[in-house]
Structures are given as structure tokens and as C-alpha cells.
Design an enzyme around this catalytic site. Structure first.
Site, short mmCIF file in Angstrom:
data_model
loop_
_atom_site.label_atom_id
_atom_site.label_comp_id
_atom_site.label_asym_id
_atom_site.label_seq_id
_atom_site.Cartn_x
_atom_site.Cartn_y
_atom_site.Cartn_z
N TRP A 326 14.12 -0.75 -4.52
CA TRP A 326 13.20 0.23 -5.13
C TRP A 326 12.94 1.40 -4.19
O TRP A 326 12.43 2.44 -4.59
CB TRP A 326 11.87 -0.46 -5.52
CG TRP A 326 10.98 -0.88 -4.35
CD1 TRP A 326 11.36 -1.57 -3.25
CD2 TRP A 326 9.58 -0.60 -4.21
NE1 TRP A 326 10.28 -1.79 -2.43
CE2 TRP A 326 9.16 -1.20 -2.99
CE3 TRP A 326 8.63 0.06 -4.97
CZ2 TRP A 326 7.84 -1.14 -2.53
CZ3 TRP A 326 7.31 0.12 -4.51
CH2 TRP A 326 6.93 -0.47 -3.30
N ASP A 327 13.31 1.23 -2.92
CA ASP A 327 13.14 2.27 -1.91
C ASP A 327 13.65 3.62 -2.43
O ASP A 327 13.07 4.67 -2.15
CB ASP A 327 13.94 1.93 -0.64
CG ASP A 327 13.61 0.57 -0.04
OD1 ASP A 327 13.26 -0.35 -0.80
OD2 ASP A 327 13.73 0.42 1.19
N GLU A 468 5.03 -8.64 -0.32
CA GLU A 468 5.87 -9.85 -0.48
C GLU A 468 5.28 -11.09 0.18
O GLU A 468 5.83 -12.18 0.04
CB GLU A 468 7.27 -9.57 0.10
CG GLU A 468 8.03 -8.53 -0.69
CD GLU A 468 9.39 -8.19 -0.08
OE1 GLU A 468 9.59 -8.45 1.11
OE2 GLU A 468 10.23 -7.64 -0.81
N LYS A 582 1.46 -7.49 3.34
CA LYS A 582 2.62 -7.00 4.09
C LYS A 582 2.65 -5.47 4.12
O LYS A 582 2.95 -4.85 5.12
CB LYS A 582 3.91 -7.53 3.46
CG LYS A 582 5.16 -7.05 4.18
CD LYS A 582 6.42 -7.63 3.60
CE LYS A 582 7.64 -7.12 4.34
NZ LYS A 582 8.89 -7.55 3.74
N GLN A 583 2.40 -4.87 2.97
CA GLN A 583 2.57 -3.41 2.86
C GLN A 583 1.70 -2.88 1.73
O GLN A 583 1.16 -3.65 0.94
CB GLN A 583 4.04 -3.09 2.59
CG GLN A 583 4.55 -3.63 1.26
CD GLN A 583 6.07 -3.71 1.22
OE1 GLN A 583 6.64 -4.73 1.62
NE2 GLN A 583 6.73 -2.66 0.76
#
Ligand code: BGC
Length: 764
Positions: A326-327, A468, A582-583
Site C-alpha cells: 500500500w506504500d 500490524e 506499530k505505526q
């Protein structure tokens, strides 16, 4: 000054990092910043974009072409290499304006002589199969220099060897090597030609995995000797009849054109790239260089084919299976949409070409429509494995759910496609496969959703969001919003096609047998559950039950780490049972859907999630920067912007997950840096109707100036602390509609408008 990256001295432990940092390429291939004399030991890699191979049960990954640049120098019987010789000087320079890599080394020979070597290399952007190398050497004392230069077929592979049936030869002064990939039998051909204008003895030496020229020169003290090399790479995936022949022909032509002409042509193409993309920042040289460097990294890997997209580690090696995540849509595509729509179109078209793989994945999991690959390669089948991480404690494969449960990927694809369409105005993309992709993604979400009868609502259960570390959760806010967006754009697509392209509309609906789905999508769009901000704290719970997790702080969590490379998520990771994420997840959503939420909600969520985010992914920082800028606090955002923009300069990023090496370049962070600067600090927020500008420059920045492309019109924008100056290009065919200071403003073709702007610092 602000176009050069350099590194003085040579240290072996920096070889891997500098290989990524000094990467050059041209989108067709990427070449790590290693030295001429380096081999696979130093991770030399000439990755070919979009050419994948699988050996046995190992991971499928992109292949490395034989290294046609390999060159060593030997002085009076002593081999000179940066890793084994004494060095009086060593410098590596990357000219990011023209994508030229230079190395300059002075070797101290044991007999007291000094040998000076300089080489420049470029991967032509004018002729993407061609590479040029110019090498100059001289010695302080008379000596015999033996150069070995040619094609090294003993390449670095992570899950190889990918090249089989290596064959070499020399024809009319051109040496060549050809090989076949193991899985598909693609031919990979490399040819090399050389141009020497000094007296030398030459012979060709072949070995099972190499073909080299041995050039012996009786060098006179102080005299400079220069030669040029041309290397050409073709594969049977290129539209040529015979890759080997094409590579040789290309070398012949290069000899005819000569180094200077080829270099000039290459540079001219880079000048064109920068004319569209460059950003100038006054008042902050570090940010200026880091931002240009980030854009360089996106441009150097920008594909030339619509069958190829950009992998998560770009073209810096085979890391991450050369897979597209998806980046690309969420982090890199905006840069291309606003600066180079032609390239953006290719990235979007890649998802049309890989729709078949997405359909297969949906079927595999028992759904309908298109479930895009979490890790996509050439066919769109998912390269992500079910056991994608190895546990560092047991050395056993760990079950992960990236492949099964990150359903947001199909929403990301639809999001990227729709953004491309609305911001470029290129309707043809919808007719050219784009509409089908959007409709199939919406259909997938309908078949994935759960209808909760008691609550009379659709829910999205058992998913993994961008965070994640928390797998298999229900109603992740990011995912639910992406699903909603997909349904909405599917309805808009249907509406547009029906209104304007009746025939194509009917054809598509029939072909997809979509009639019943239209009603489903309408209904689900009405009844999809969307978690709301808490009425008191305004915090949006990242997923059902997140608030019940342990609220440990990051510092405390890190004291629980047992092994430096242990995975924080999964079944028993240290973050799994806590609120540490995580992000950016809710914050990612608040950036994508910034117009749907109030300033207060964004601020409350930023403040809540920021201390709970580990930034275990390089995708995270830019999103915190973007939302910080959006809520008017550029200073909060600045450190995250710099982190994103400098990630490949400093090398400060995770190198291992479990036992898996994940080093290389970070194009999503590079794209994130661009987004932070232009969509964040400069405050550009465009839709299909107008371009809103609401800047919040960091204190240090006196001004930022950049070019944008929007719906086929071009403009340049300069923002200072007090004014916004807009120049509409003289070639524009339509008036540009802006909204600035809450006021609608039009800028006619060729017009320059200067507007006073008062940055409201009180909003924080
Ligand atoms: C991140 C993903 C990302 C992938 C590739 C992972 O660590 O969590 O969001 O797509 O890396 O960059």
C-alpha cells in the site's frame, strides 16, 4: 551545494548502508552505491524492475542482472580495492540533480606509489537500457597497471541463484553475457563496450561466471588515463525480438554517440524531471537537501512501464521480495500525481494489470471481487507468506496475518485510483480498467462485511489495520473509513459512467454481472458502522476493545525486550497486549479524511496516539507530521518530517524483523517527506473542484516554492510567512480555482497573484 551527497573515507560496516544511500538508477534498473571493484560480497546489485524469479520453495524476488560495471585495478602486481588497500583518500559523491555517482580514491601501494582512481557512472534516463561509466586513473610513479573490467555474472541473490545457463561471448569488440531465469526462463542479456584512447595490451578472459577484459598499461608518472565503458541490459520482457542482440546493438550505438553526448542526453532528462518536481526551501539547508534527496529517490525508481510499480524498498535490492505494498498508493502516488501525472498513471495502471491476481486472492479466501495482494509482484498474486516472520527465540516460522487480514489494501488501491482521477482529471483511466478495479474492490468489501442484524449495521470484522502489532481486530477505524470511501467512489464511478459513457457502462455492468451489487453497495454505504470520537475525550478507539489493553508507555515496554530483533506483534509480541501501536493508524485515517473531522478531534487524537506509537515502520513519521501541520503545529510536525526525509541519509531505520533483513531505501518515507512539505506545511489540499492552500511553515522556513500540476494545468506557488504568490503557467488552458484565507480566488492563464496571508498561530 544542496544537490550533492557525499561520504568521506571507507568503513566496511557502512558498505550496506552506503549501497542504499548512494543508489542510482533509471526506473528500469537500480544500482547500489558500491565500488567498481566490489562483488556480491559487498552487496553489488543491479536490480531489474518487474523481473521476478522463484527458485524451488524460496521466496520469489526480483532478479539482479550480471554486473557489467565490474572493474578492478592492479598496480605492479597488487590488487587495489577499498576494502583491502591503504587509502590516502576515498570519497563517494552522489549528484542528485543528475543522478551521477562518483567515487574518487587514492590508493597507497605497498611499494610507495600512489594510484589515483576516479569513476563516474550514470544509468541513462534517456535510454533506459544504457549505462555509462568513465574511469580515470594516474600514478605518482611509473608502474604497470592492469585493469580487469567486464561482466561479473556471480551476482548477489537473497533467494537465488536466479540466473542459469550463463553464456558469454565477444562479438566485434563487444563482450556479452546472457542467462535464463529459473522459473519463467526469461532471457537476461548484458553487453559491454569499451573506448580506450591510450596504448594498452588487451585480452579477454572468460571464466564460468564472468567475462572480463584484461588491459595492461605501462603508466607514466603523473599522466592521466581515461576510458569509457557502455553497458546495456535487455530482457525478453522488453519489446525486442532478441534481448542479446538488442543489448549488443545498443552498445554499438553508444560507441557511435560517445560518452559526452550520452551523458548530456541523460542530464537533460533529469533537468526535465526537476523542472516539474523541485522544491526550494529558504532558511533551512538541512531540510532542503533532505527533501531533494527524498524526491531523487522517488524519481530514480519511477517506472517506465505500466506493468511495473514501485516496491517498498525501491530498486535498492531484492529485500522485501521486491514487492509492492500500500506504500505506493498512499505514500508515493501523491508526489507523482501533483508533479508528474504521466508516471502516476503508470502506477495506477499497474493495479489494473494485476486485477486478475486480486480476483484470485478473493476467491482463495471465499470472497468476491478484488482482494489485492498485500505483497504484489508482476501478476498480482500475493507474494506474502502465511509465516512471514521467523521467531528469533525459537527460530520457527511465526504465523502472521498480513496476507489474510490487511483488507484495507483494496481500499488503498481504490483511494489511489480515485485521487489520481480527481486530481488529474484523466477520465480515460476509468474507461481503461480503473472503473473495473474500483467496482471490484467495492464488491470485495461487500462480500467481506458482516451484517449485524441486531444493530442493523454493516461491520468490518477480523482485520489488521496499518498497526500490524494488533492483528485480527474488529472495526478498525482506518479500515472502516477506507471501505466507506471505496463504496462511495464506486457509486460515483457508476454515476459518472452512466451519465457520460452509457455504452461502456452497460458493457461493464453486464460483463461483471454487477446489477445486484449496485443495490448492495448503496445499502452498505448507508449502513456501514463508523466508530465515532468519544464524546468527552474526542479520541477515536482504533478498533473495538483497544481501550481495554494495557496502557504501558513506550519506554517501559522497551524494558521488556529480550532480543534486539524480536517482533513486537504476533501471538505473544510485547506490544500485542498493550496500547502501543506499530505505526500511524487512526492518525493515518485522520490525514486521509482530514476534511471529515474537526480541529479538536484531530488534536485530541494526535495527542493521544503520538506517545503510544512506536514508529516501527518508516511509513509512520510523515503521517504524524501531516496531522500536526493540519492542526496548526508545524513545530510538532517538523521533527517527524525530518525523520521521514532523512531516513535514507542517516540509515536510522529497522534493519531486521525477526531474522528477516529489511534494509534498503524507503520510498514511502521519501514520498511522505514530500507530502509533509507540500500537503502539510505548505497546506495544499486539492479536490476535483479547487485547490485550497492553508500554510503553516515551520519557524525556520522563510519560504517554500514548488510547482504543481492539477487537472492538466500547471502552476508555481511560493509561500512566505506573509504571502502566497501563485503563478499560473502560460500554457494553461483553464483558469485555476483556489481557496485561500477562506476566500475563492481565480488565477487566469499566465497570471501572477500575490496574496497577503496571515498565519494564525492562535489555533493551537
Ligand atoms: C509496514 C507496512 C508496510 C511494509 C512495507 C511494514 O513494516 O507495517 O505498513 O507496507 O512495511 O513498507
Amino acid at each position: 551545494m544542496s544537490w550533492l551527497i557525499n561520504n568521506l573515507g571507507y568503513t566496511e560496516d557502512k558498505t550496506a548502508h552506503n549501497g542504499s544511500k548512494f543508489l542510482i538508477g533509471n526506473g528500469y534498473m537500480g544500482y547500489r552505491g558500491t565500488m567498481d571493484e566490489h562483488t556480491k560480497e559487498q552487496l553489488v546489485s543491479c536490480v531489474l524492475a518487474g523481473v521476478y524469479d522463484k527458485v524451488g520453495d524460496s521466496w520469489r524476488e526480483p532478479i539482479n542482472a550480471p554486473n557489467g560495471l565490474f572493474t578492478t585495478l592492479n598496480c605492479d602486481g597488487e590488487v587495489l580495492t577499498v576494502q583491502s588497500s591503504q587509502l590516502e583518500k576515498h570519497e563517494q559523491v552522489l549528484d542528485i540533480k543528475h543522478a551521477i555517482h562518483t567515487r574518487e580514491t587514492i590508493f597507497e601501494v605497498s611499494n610507495g606509489n600512489l594510484v589515483h582512481l576516479k569513476s563516474d557512472r550514470f544509468f541513462s534516463l534517456d535510454d533506459i537500457h544504457l549505462v555509462g561509466l568513465q574511469l580515470t586513473f594516474s600514478a605518482v610513479q611509473d608502474c604497470t597497471i592492469v585493469i580487469e573490467t567486464g561482466i561479473d555474472g556471480d551476482v548477489w541473490d537473497i533467494n537465488g541463484p536466479h540466473l542459469s545457463q550463463l553464456a558469454t561471448g565477444a562479438t566485434n569488440g563487444i563482450i556479452h553475457m546472457s542467462a535464463l531465469t529459473q522459473e519463467m526462463g526469461y532471457q537476461v542479456a548484458v553487453s559491454e563496450a569499451i573506448e580506450i584512447d591510450f596504448a594498452a595490451k588487451q585480452q579477454i578472459i572468460t571464466a564460468p561466471q564472468s567475462i572480463l577484459r584484461q588491459i595492461t598499461v605501462e603508466a607514466t608518472a603523473g599522466e592521466e588515463y581515461t576510458f569509457n565503458k557502455y553497458v546495456s541490459v535487455f530482457t525478453s520482457l522488453d519489446s525486442v525480438e532478441d534481448a542479446g542482440h538488442a543489448a549488443q546493438l545498443s552498445c554499438h550505438n553508444a560507441l557511435k554517440s560517445g560518452y559526452d553526448t550520452l551523458l548530456l542526453n541523460h542530464k537533460q532528462q533529469w533537468v526535465k524531471y526537476w523542472e516539474k518536481a523541485d522544491i526550494s526551501i529558504v532558511g533551512d539547508d538541512d531540510a532542503q537537501l533532505a527533501l531533494r534527496y527524498s524526491m531523487y529517490h522517488l524519481l530514480v525508481i519511477a517506472p517506465h512501464s505500466e506493468k511495473v510499480s514501485i516496491p517498498a524498498r525501491g530498486l535498492s535490492g531484492q529485500v522485501y521480495k521486491g514487492a509492492v505494498f500500500w506504500d505506493t498508493e498512499m505514500f508515493m502516488l501523491p508526489f507523482f500525481v501533483y508533479t508528474n501525472p504521466e508516471i502516476a498513471r503508470r502506477l495506477v495502471k499497474y493495479r489494473c494489470h494485476t486485477l486478475g491476481g486480486a480476483r484470485l486472492k478473493a476467491i482463495e479466501y471465499g470472497f468476491r471481487g478484488a482482494y489485492y495482494a498485500w505483497e504484489s509482484q508482476d501478476t498480482g498474486e500475493d507474494a506474502c507468506t502465511l509465516f512471514n516472520i521467523t521467531d528469533v527465540f525459537t527460530n520457527r516460522p511465526m504465523r502472521t496475518y498480513f496476507r489474510d487480514k490487511q483488507v484495507h489494501i483494496s481500499g488503498d488501491v481504490a483511494y489511489g485510483l480515485w485521487k489520481y482521477y480527481t486530481l488529474t482529471g484523466d477520465e480515460s483511466i476509468l474507461l481503461d480498467g480503473g472503473a473495473e478495479v474500483i467496482l471490484e474492490c467495492a464488491r470485495f468489501f461487500y462480500s467481506y462485511a458482516y451484517f449485524n442484524k441486531d444493530k442493523n449495521r454493516y461491520e468490518i470484522l477480523d482485520v489488521t489495520g496499518p498497526d500490524e502489532y494488533h492483528e485480527r481486530v474488529n472495526n478498525n477505524i482506518f479500515t472502516n473509513q477506507m471501505v466507506k470511501y471505496t463504496l462511495e467512489v464506486a457509486l460515483q464511478t457508476l454515476d459518472l459512467l452512466e451519465r457520460k459513457y452509457g455504452e461502456e457502462y452497460s458493457k461493464l455492468i453486464n460483463q461483471l454481472n454487477y446489477q445486484a451489487d449496485i443495490a448492495h453497495i448503496h445499502e452498505m454505504n448507508e449502513l456501514l458502522y463508523m466508530p465515532q470520537p468519544d464524546s468527552e475525550s474526542l479520541v477515536i478507539e482504533q478498533f473495538d476493545g483497544y481501550h481495554k489493553l494495557e496502557d504501558v508507555n513506550l519506554k517501559e515496554l522497551k524494558t521488556r525486550v529480550i532480543h534486539p530483533n524480536e517482533y513486537y506483534g504476533g501471538g505473544n509480541g510485547i506490544a500485542t497486549s498493550t496500547k502501543i501501536i506499530k505505526q500511524a493508524d487512526t492518525i493515518a485515517m485522520l490525514n486521509m479524511f482530514k476534511n471529515n473531522y474537526s480541529h479538536e478531534v484531530k488534536k485530541a487524537n494526535w495527542s493521544y496516539y503520538e506517545p503510544r506509537t512506536e514508529h516501527g515502520s518508516s511509513l509512520s513519521h510523515c503521517l504524524y507530521s501531516l496531522v500536526a501541520a493540519d492542526i496548526g503545529n508545524a513545530e510538532w510536525g517538523y521533527k517527524y518530517f525530518m525523520k521521514s526525509a532523512t531516513i535514507d541519509l542517516t540509515g536510522e531505520s529497522k534493519q531486521y524483523v525477526g531474522t528477516l533483513y529489511i534494509g534498503g531505501t524507503h520510498p514511502a518515507a521519501n514520498g511522505g517527506a514530500w507530502m509533509s512539505a507540500v500537503l502539510g506545511f505548505a497546506g495544499v489540499n486539492a479536490n476535483e473542484h479547487q485547490i485550497l492552500i492553508n500554510p503553516k511553515l515551520p519557524d525556520k522556513w522563510e519560504s517554500i516554492a514548488f510547482n504543481l500540476s492539477w487537472k492538466g494545468q500547471k502552476m508555481s506557488i511560493t509561500i512566505t510567512k506573509l504571502a502566497i504568490v501563485i503563478r499560473a503557467d502560460r500554457t494553461n488552458t483553464a483558469t485555476l480555482p483556489f481557496e485561500i484565507n477562506g476566500e475563492a480566488i481565480e488565477c487566469q492563464t499566465g497570471q501572477e497573484l500575490s496574496l497577503n496571508f496571515h498565519y494564525d498561530r492562535s489555533i493551537i
